[in-house]
Design a protein around this motif. Structure first.
Motif, PDB file in Angstrom:
ATOM      1  N   ASP A   1     -57.636 -62.419   6.724  1.00 12.84           N
ATOM      2  CA  ASP A   1     -58.028 -61.019   6.949  1.00 12.84           C
ATOM      3  C   ASP A   1     -57.822 -60.061   6.186  1.00 12.84           C
ATOM      4  OD1 ASP A   1     -59.260 -62.317   9.454  1.00 12.84           O
ATOM      5  OD2 ASP A   1     -57.451 -61.682  10.654  1.00 12.84           O
TER       6      ASP A   1
ATOM      7  N   ALA B   1     -53.071 -56.358   9.855  1.00 14.40           N
ATOM      8  CA  ALA B   1     -53.055 -57.241   9.158  1.00 14.40           C
ATOM      9  C   ALA B   1     -52.227 -57.142   8.265  1.00 14.40           C
ATOM     10  CB  ALA B   1     -54.554 -58.103   8.932  1.00 14.40           C
TER      11      ALA B   1
ATOM     12  N   THR C   1     -54.464 -64.419   9.339  1.00 19.44           N
ATOM     13  CA  THR C   1     -53.970 -63.198   9.012  1.00 19.44           C
ATOM     14  C   THR C   1     -54.155 -62.903   7.479  1.00 19.44           C
ATOM     15  OG1 THR C   1     -52.655 -62.977  10.846  1.00 19.44           O
ATOM     16  CG2 THR C   1     -52.089 -61.416   9.186  1.00 19.44           C
TER      17      THR C   1
END
Length: 218
Positions: free
Chosen positions: A30, A9, A27
């Motif tokens: 993350d 990520a 993302t």
């Protein structure tokens, strides 16, 4: 960094322009969550804590972008609140995290139409850190305030300290790599850190043991 999902990520986020697509936002979240988990692991393991600074900076970068999206603010609150608890001996960096956390909390308050008790707690912590940093920048170390029962060397509030402590602690990790992390390990860390700070960075630092002679540390 050992988490392949976090590494993946982060690599994608760092190599692509910021985007507002759902996949991109997830993302970035993350990356923020992975940064916190990596930082917490270093705290638990007492290894690689010098890497928490770079992890915090990744979290700040993407959390700052995500705060502009209303559906992200509740998750950002949890992330930033946990990250703030991982930051020690970096008051200026913690200040950035708390300022962003305060912004997020106020966004949540506006969405829900009521105040949160945590907001005032964060504002109090901000004022405390800002005041001590101001004293440190003015070289008024004797005016620096402390919270809690333990005393700390006020040099830890200076900009010079923040500039060198991560590299110093990286060298401490190297020096103590093979030493068991059990009872009394903190004394080995503090002794080695003080020597490295003195010989490599011309900083004289007093450990918690020296600052609290009546306290038993294990």
């Amino acid at each position: 960094m050992n988490n392949p999902d976090f590494i993946s990520a982060l690599k994608w986020a760092e190599n692509n322009p910021l985007s507002s697509t759902a996949d991109a936002l997830n993302t970035y979240l993350d990356v923020c969550c992975g940064s916190v988990l990596e930082a917490e692991e270093r705290m638990r393991e007492q290894r690689g804590q010098w890497e928490i600074t770079s992890l915090t900076e990744y979290c700040l970068k993407y959390a700052t972008y995500l705060k502009g999206f209303d559906h992200m603010v509740n998750q950002l609150y949890a992330v930033l609140n946990r990250m703030a608890k991982c930051i020690y001996e970096h008051p200026r960096l913690k200040l950035k995290v708390l300022r962003l956390l305060l912004t997020v909390l106020r966004r949540i308050e506006a969405q829900n139409g009521h105040e949160l008790s945590l907001t005032e707690d964060v504002a109090h912590d901000l004022r405390f850190i800002e005041r001590n940093i101001e004293f440190a920048d003015q070289n008024k170390l004797d005016q620096i305030r402390e919270e809690g029962h333990l005393h700390h060397d006020p040099i830890e509030w200076t900009a010079r300290w923040e500039e060198v402590i991560d590299e110093a602690d990286r060298l401490v990790d190297e020096a103590l790599e093979d030493q068991p992390r059990g009872m009394g390990f903190c004394h080995a860390v503090w002794h080695t850190r003080a020597e490295i700070l003195r010989t490599r960075f011309n900083l004289r630092w007093r450990s918690p043991a020296l600052m609290n002679p009546r306290v038993m540390f294990d």
